[in-house]
Scaffold this motif. Structure first.
Motif, PDB file in Angstrom:
ATOM      1  N   TYR A 204       0.796  -1.113   0.036  1.00 21.74           N
ATOM      2  CA  TYR A 204      -0.063  -0.078   0.228  1.00 21.74           C
ATOM      3  C   TYR A 204       0.997   1.253  -0.049  1.00 21.74           C
ATOM      4  O   TYR A 204       1.853   1.361   0.792  1.00 21.74           O
ATOM      5  N   PRO A 205       0.625   2.268  -0.660  1.00 21.67           N
ATOM      6  CA  PRO A 205       1.592   3.327  -0.834  1.00 21.67           C
ATOM      7  C   PRO A 205       1.322   4.162   0.322  1.00 21.67           C
ATOM      8  O   PRO A 205       0.592   4.603   1.090  1.00 21.67           O
ATOM      9  N   GLY A 206       2.734   4.643   0.643  1.00 21.96           N
ATOM     10  CA  GLY A 206       2.734   5.306   1.961  1.00 21.96           C
ATOM     11  C   GLY A 206       4.424   5.918   2.136  1.00 21.96           C
ATOM     12  O   GLY A 206       5.322   5.262   2.088  1.00 21.96           O
TER      13      GLY A 206
ATOM     14  N   VAL B 189     -20.159  22.093  12.946  1.00 30.22           N
ATOM     15  CA  VAL B 189     -20.057  20.771  12.986  1.00 30.22           C
ATOM     16  C   VAL B 189     -18.572  20.553  13.404  1.00 30.22           C
ATOM     17  O   VAL B 189     -17.503  21.082  12.975  1.00 30.22           O
ATOM     18  N   PHE B 190     -18.493  19.448  14.370  1.00 23.73           N
ATOM     19  CA  PHE B 190     -17.056  18.653  14.654  1.00 23.73           C
ATOM     20  C   PHE B 190     -16.751  17.922  13.166  1.00 23.73           C
ATOM     21  O   PHE B 190     -17.669  17.198  12.861  1.00 23.73           O
ATOM     22  N   VAL B 191     -15.498  18.163  12.645  1.00 20.77           N
ATOM     23  CA  VAL B 191     -14.933  17.480  11.676  1.00 20.77           C
ATOM     24  C   VAL B 191     -14.222  16.254  11.828  1.00 20.77           C
ATOM     25  O   VAL B 191     -12.899  16.629  12.214  1.00 20.77           O
ATOM     26  N   SER B 192     -14.712  15.240  11.879  1.00 16.66           N
ATOM     27  CA  SER B 192     -13.638  13.910  12.085  1.00 16.66           C
ATOM     28  C   SER B 192     -12.965  13.663  10.795  1.00 16.66           C
ATOM     29  O   SER B 192     -13.255  13.117   9.877  1.00 16.66           O
ATOM     30  N   GLY B 193     -11.516  14.124  10.767  1.00 17.50           N
ATOM     31  CA  GLY B 193     -11.007  14.038   9.535  1.00 17.50           C
ATOM     32  C   GLY B 193     -10.213  12.497   9.498  1.00 17.50           C
ATOM     33  O   GLY B 193     -10.071  11.856  10.319  1.00 17.50           O
ATOM     34  N   ASP B 194      -9.194  12.640   8.613  1.00 13.21           N
ATOM     35  CA  ASP B 194      -8.559  11.318   8.138  1.00 13.21           C
ATOM     36  C   ASP B 194      -7.039  11.552   7.667  1.00 13.21           C
ATOM     37  O   ASP B 194      -6.608  12.636   7.443  1.00 13.21           O
ATOM     38  N   ILE B 195      -6.379  10.631   6.865  1.00 14.13           N
ATOM     39  CA  ILE B 195      -4.994  10.741   6.505  1.00 14.13           C
ATOM     40  C   ILE B 195      -5.221  10.925   5.128  1.00 14.13           C
ATOM     41  O   ILE B 195      -5.577   9.956   4.248  1.00 14.13           O
ATOM     42  N   GLY B 196      -4.442  11.880   4.374  1.00 17.17           N
ATOM     43  CA  GLY B 196      -4.514  12.364   3.000  1.00 17.17           C
ATOM     44  C   GLY B 196      -4.154  13.770   2.745  1.00 17.17           C
ATOM     45  O   GLY B 196      -3.922  14.500   3.635  1.00 17.17           O
TER      46      GLY B 196
ATOM     47  N   ILE C 149     -18.547  11.974   4.537  1.00 17.62           N
ATOM     48  CA  ILE C 149     -17.904  12.634   3.472  1.00 17.62           C
ATOM     49  C   ILE C 149     -16.917  11.697   2.718  1.00 17.62           C
ATOM     50  O   ILE C 149     -15.877  11.965   3.224  1.00 17.62           O
ATOM     51  N   ILE C 150     -17.206  11.351   1.535  1.00 22.31           N
ATOM     52  CA  ILE C 150     -16.140  10.594   0.845  1.00 22.31           C
ATOM     53  C   ILE C 150     -15.454  11.571  -0.320  1.00 22.31           C
ATOM     54  O   ILE C 150     -16.420  11.911  -1.271  1.00 22.31           O
ATOM     55  N   LEU C 151     -14.387  11.727  -0.325  1.00 22.25           N
ATOM     56  CA  LEU C 151     -13.708  12.694  -1.256  1.00 22.25           C
ATOM     57  C   LEU C 151     -12.961  11.856  -2.349  1.00 22.25           C
ATOM     58  O   LEU C 151     -12.007  11.396  -2.084  1.00 22.25           O
ATOM     59  N   ASP C 152     -13.970  11.768  -3.504  1.00 26.81           N
ATOM     60  CA  ASP C 152     -13.500  10.744  -4.345  1.00 26.81           C
ATOM     61  C   ASP C 152     -12.612  11.541  -5.747  1.00 26.81           C
ATOM     62  O   ASP C 152     -13.427  12.072  -6.410  1.00 26.81           O
ATOM     63  N   ASN C 153     -11.380  11.466  -5.567  1.00 28.42           N
ATOM     64  CA  ASN C 153     -10.652  12.064  -6.449  1.00 28.42           C
ATOM     65  C   ASN C 153     -10.027  11.148  -7.382  1.00 28.42           C
ATOM     66  O   ASN C 153      -9.064  11.337  -8.155  1.00 28.42           O
ATOM     67  N   ARG C 154     -10.516   9.973  -7.499  1.00 28.53           N
ATOM     68  CA  ARG C 154     -10.132   8.937  -8.345  1.00 28.53           C
ATOM     69  C   ARG C 154      -8.622   8.292  -8.290  1.00 28.53           C
ATOM     70  O   ARG C 154      -8.134   7.581  -9.244  1.00 28.53           O
ATOM     71  N   ILE C 155      -7.838   8.720  -7.217  1.00 32.71           N
ATOM     72  CA  ILE C 155      -6.709   8.293  -6.983  1.00 32.71           C
ATOM     73  C   ILE C 155      -6.166   8.446  -5.477  1.00 32.71           C
ATOM     74  O   ILE C 155      -6.790   9.248  -4.810  1.00 32.71           O
ATOM     75  N   THR C 156      -4.943   7.632  -5.295  1.00 29.45           N
ATOM     76  CA  THR C 156      -4.232   7.998  -4.063  1.00 29.45           C
ATOM     77  C   THR C 156      -3.292   8.988  -3.909  1.00 29.45           C
ATOM     78  O   THR C 156      -2.128   9.010  -4.598  1.00 29.45           O
ATOM     79  N   ALA C 157      -3.908  10.317  -3.833  1.00 29.02           N
ATOM     80  CA  ALA C 157      -2.960  11.430  -4.312  1.00 29.02           C
ATOM     81  C   ALA C 157      -2.014  11.763  -3.361  1.00 29.02           C
ATOM     82  O   ALA C 157      -0.766  12.183  -3.872  1.00 29.02           O
ATOM     83  N   MET C 158      -2.034  11.683  -2.127  1.00 28.47           N
ATOM     84  CA  MET C 158      -0.811  12.397  -1.292  1.00 28.47           C
ATOM     85  C   MET C 158       0.389  11.522  -1.653  1.00 28.47           C
ATOM     86  O   MET C 158       1.332  12.597  -1.191  1.00 28.47           O
ATOM     87  N   THR C 159       0.411  10.324  -1.745  1.00 25.92           N
ATOM     88  CA  THR C 159       1.746   9.701  -1.785  1.00 25.92           C
ATOM     89  C   THR C 159       2.163   9.719  -3.284  1.00 25.92           C
ATOM     90  O   THR C 159       3.233   9.170  -3.569  1.00 25.92           O
ATOM     91  N   GLY C 160       1.580  10.516  -4.292  1.00 21.29           N
ATOM     92  CA  GLY C 160       2.012  10.619  -5.519  1.00 21.29           C
ATOM     93  C   GLY C 160       1.183  10.176  -6.653  1.00 21.29           C
ATOM     94  O   GLY C 160       1.617   9.594  -7.470  1.00 21.29           O
ATOM     95  N   GLN C 161      -0.079  10.123  -6.678  1.00 21.82           N
ATOM     96  CA  GLN C 161      -1.083   9.774  -7.665  1.00 21.82           C
ATOM     97  C   GLN C 161      -1.083   8.155  -8.096  1.00 21.82           C
ATOM     98  O   GLN C 161      -0.986   7.798  -9.030  1.00 21.82           O
ATOM     99  N   GLN C 162      -0.940   7.299  -6.976  1.00 23.69           N
ATOM    100  CA  GLN C 162      -1.002   5.721  -7.266  1.00 23.69           C
ATOM    101  C   GLN C 162      -2.530   5.589  -7.345  1.00 23.69           C
ATOM    102  O   GLN C 162      -3.322   5.869  -6.738  1.00 23.69           O
ATOM    103  N   ASN C 163      -2.690   4.503  -8.441  1.00 20.23           N
ATOM    104  CA  ASN C 163      -3.976   3.932  -8.488  1.00 20.23           C
ATOM    105  C   ASN C 163      -4.339   3.136  -7.405  1.00 20.23           C
ATOM    106  O   ASN C 163      -3.710   2.481  -6.541  1.00 20.23           O
ATOM    107  N   ASN C 164      -5.770   3.129  -7.377  1.00 18.02           N
ATOM    108  CA  ASN C 164      -6.265   2.167  -6.304  1.00 18.02           C
ATOM    109  C   ASN C 164      -7.695   1.563  -6.786  1.00 18.02           C
ATOM    110  O   ASN C 164      -8.211   1.863  -8.006  1.00 18.02           O
TER     111      ASN C 164
END
Length: 593
Positions: free
Chosen positions: A22-24, A352-359, A430-445
């Motif tokens: 998994y990209p990281g 609202v309280f925004v419970s965030g994630d990694i990206g 809320i699912i942010l669907d940008n069609r890619i794993t962007a943070m680690t360099g645009q890897q496909n998923n």
């Protein structure tokens, strides 16, 4: 080669047949480079647990296999890792743990040498790219000889530094690939696991004996006034800081060669243990009854360097070995045109309280958006929101939302959503669907529709998946239309049942986005009233010019106007978020001829 490029070459030369990860950061480039070699199957897995289990399966089938991940990914993969120590291997099995001292791109600074100790697995630790390549081949030989998975630990500095690497010969496979016929070795029922537990201890004893004479554990003779035991990139810092000193370089940081360590300790007047993060070597060496110094002088936080090591041990010497270079600060920011910006702009205006994630979207925490209130680990956004809703009671669903990306949702957000539906949470996801794993360099998923090699693959239907797990209220929005998106978010938050908002717009760094016909927005400054709505988006393509006293009226603006905004047409990526907010026709779309 970089360390990651060298590891990929080393894996290929070792005869790896199946690799999953998994990209990281800082591990990502290993799989990206390995995918370019002939004769090896590579894949991006939905998460690290899946990646390691795929590698274990390939090993059971007789193939040499590799699993790659960053340090926090090993937390996700720990379940199969600990049991794989009992099952052992058929084909060689190596796990890359890419640790991140200084947290260049991570939410914690854990030291994964502790996993080798806890799981009872050998761990190798290269110090530079050339050694990293050779250690990969050594790791597979150890794995098959000792019937064990082997962990190879690198750090960010080793992963990304450049070094001279010599190409070698590709090793032949040690075993033929076939369906295994020894279930007593691969079925870990308690009775069989107890038998394999004995094997694990016998294996570690053999490994300790091998460590005493292994070439990667070596004493380098020198001045014995002060001697140093070190491993990984810390070895290079010691050699640069004290080139004349005697050094015990450990290429295997677990298990430790006790006899070799005692021999070296007896040969020096004063012993120092130089290592990043935890006093891992230090604690185990002190447990041998050997007197040494370590973390009382060497920092236990952050990344070391030559200056830090030199000054910590010999403060009387000149502090700086290399002239420092002043670099300008560059605050992190979402790209111009990032689809996530519109979502966080709206959330920043909702109570609202925004419970965030990694990206990438974790940057939504920073000003001027300031729209994220928690971020713990991959996938935790959904479950933390669920827990808060249950704690807050009847109106809790109106006060909490969770936000995560498409890759993160597949990684470990799906199970949280299942839990929310099963336990009747009213939280909005809320699912942010940008069609890619962007943070680690645009890897496909699995949501992108392409494999690691860019070949067509099944494209996961996120909306259909959410519906299948029981979500009744699903909204799909274009986040660039900020006003319409806000209406949908407000509607979703009011619902008492679980709801999902899918923000659907591609990452602006995708090749197909860059290849579009050049278009941008520009500012009709004569229409700008200085309301600053566009500025509050925090887009790097939009700047603000303040007016001095009397300047606004002199330039034809309203007397009390504080300034005007301006769009840099070169930086603009044509998202239109600013235009959707402007009520004064001050922002216009421009198409290049």
């Amino acid at each position: 080669m970089s360390g990651n490029e060298a590891i990929a070459l080393g894996a290929w030369e070792a005869g790896v047949k199946v690799a999953s990860g998994y990209p990281g950061t800082p591990s990502t480039e290993i799989m990206e480079n390995l995918s370019g070699y002939e004769g090896v199957y590579t894949e991006w897995a939905p998460n690290e647990k899946v990646g390691l289990e795929v590698a274990i399966g390939a090993s059971f089938g007789g193939a040499r296999a590799l699993a790659t991940m960053k340090h926090v990914g090993v937390n996700v993969a720990a379940d199969p890792l600990f049991t794989a120590a009992y099952t052992g291997v058929v084909g060689g099995l190596v796990l890359i743990s890419a640790d991140d001292p200084e947290m260049h791109s991570s939410q914690n600074e854990q030291d994964n040498r502790n996993y080798a100790f806890a799981a009872k697995l050998p761990m190798l630790e290269p110090s530079e790219p050339g050694e990293a390549k050779e250690m990969m081949k050594t790791a597979y030989q150890l794995s098959e000889e000792l019937d064990t998975p082997v962990i190879v630990r690198i750090t960010t500095r080793v992963a990304h530094v450049k070094g001279v690497v010599e190409e070698g010969e590709k090793l032949p496979p040690a075993t033929e690939c076939a369906v295994p016929e020894a279930p007593q070795k691969t079925v870990m029922l308690p009775a069989l696991a107890r038998q394999r537990r004995v094997v694990v201890e016998e294996r570690m004893t053999r490994c300790m004996e091998m460590a005493e004479t292994a070439s990667f554990n070596r004493i380098e003779q020198g001045d014995t006034t002060k001697g140093y035991i070190t491993a990984g990139v810390s070895y290079l810092y010691v050699k640069e800081a004290f080139p004349e000193a005697a050094v015990l370089k450990l290429g295997m940081c677990w298990p430790l060669p006790e006899k070799l360590i005692r021999k070296f300790a007896d040969s020096v007047d004063e012993l120092y243990i130089v290592e990043e993060l935890d006093p891992f070597l230090e604690n185990h060496i002190k447990a041998m009854g050997i007197e040494c110094k370590g973390k009382e002088v060497i920092p236990n936080q952050g990344e070391l360097n030559t200056d830090i090591v030199r000054h910590a041990i010999a403060p009387e010497k000149d502090r700086s070995l290399f002239e420092s270079v002043e670099l300008p600060n560059r605050p992190p920011n979402m790209c111009a045109g990032c689809p996530h910006r519109g979502i966080f702009f709206n959330l920043s205006r909702m109570k609202v309280f925004v419970s965030g994630d990694i990206g990438c979207y974790t940057l939504g925490f920073l000003p001027p958006l300031s729209a994220m209130d928690s971020c713990v680990c991959m996938g935790a956004s959904v479950t933390i929101a669920h827990g808060m809703v249950k704690a807050l009671g009847d109106e809790g669903h109106k006060k909490v939302v969770s936000v995560l990306g498409d890759s993160t949702f597949v990684h470990s957000g799906v199970t949280g959503l299942i839990n929310s539906v099963y336990n009747n949470s009213g939280a909005t996801t809320i699912i942010l669907d940008n069609r890619i794993t962007a943070m680690t360099g645009q890897q496909n998923n699995p949501t992108s529709g392409y494999s690691i090699k860019g070949e067509a693959a099944h494209e996961l239907d996120i909306e259909g998946l959410c519906r299948a797990v029981g979500v009744k209220h699903i909204f799909v929005v274009n986040p660039h239309n900020v006003v319409e998106t806000r209406k949908v978010l407000k509607e979703a938050v009011e619902l008492e049942e679980p709801s999902v908002v899918i923000s659907k717009a591609p990452c602006v760094l995708l090749p197909e986005m860059k290849e579009r016909k050049p278009v941008s927005y520009f500012t009709n400054q004569e229409n700008c009233v200085g309301c600053m709505s566009c500025i509050r988006l925090g887009c790097p393509a939009i700047s603000w010019t303040s007016f001095k006293e009397g300047e606004a009226e002199a330039k034809g603006f309203k007397k009390k106007q504080k300034g005007v905004s301006k769009i840099d047409e070169i930086l603009c990526n044509d998202c239109g978020q600013c235009a959707s907010l402007c009520k004064f026709d001050a922002i216009t779309r421009k198409e290049e001829k």
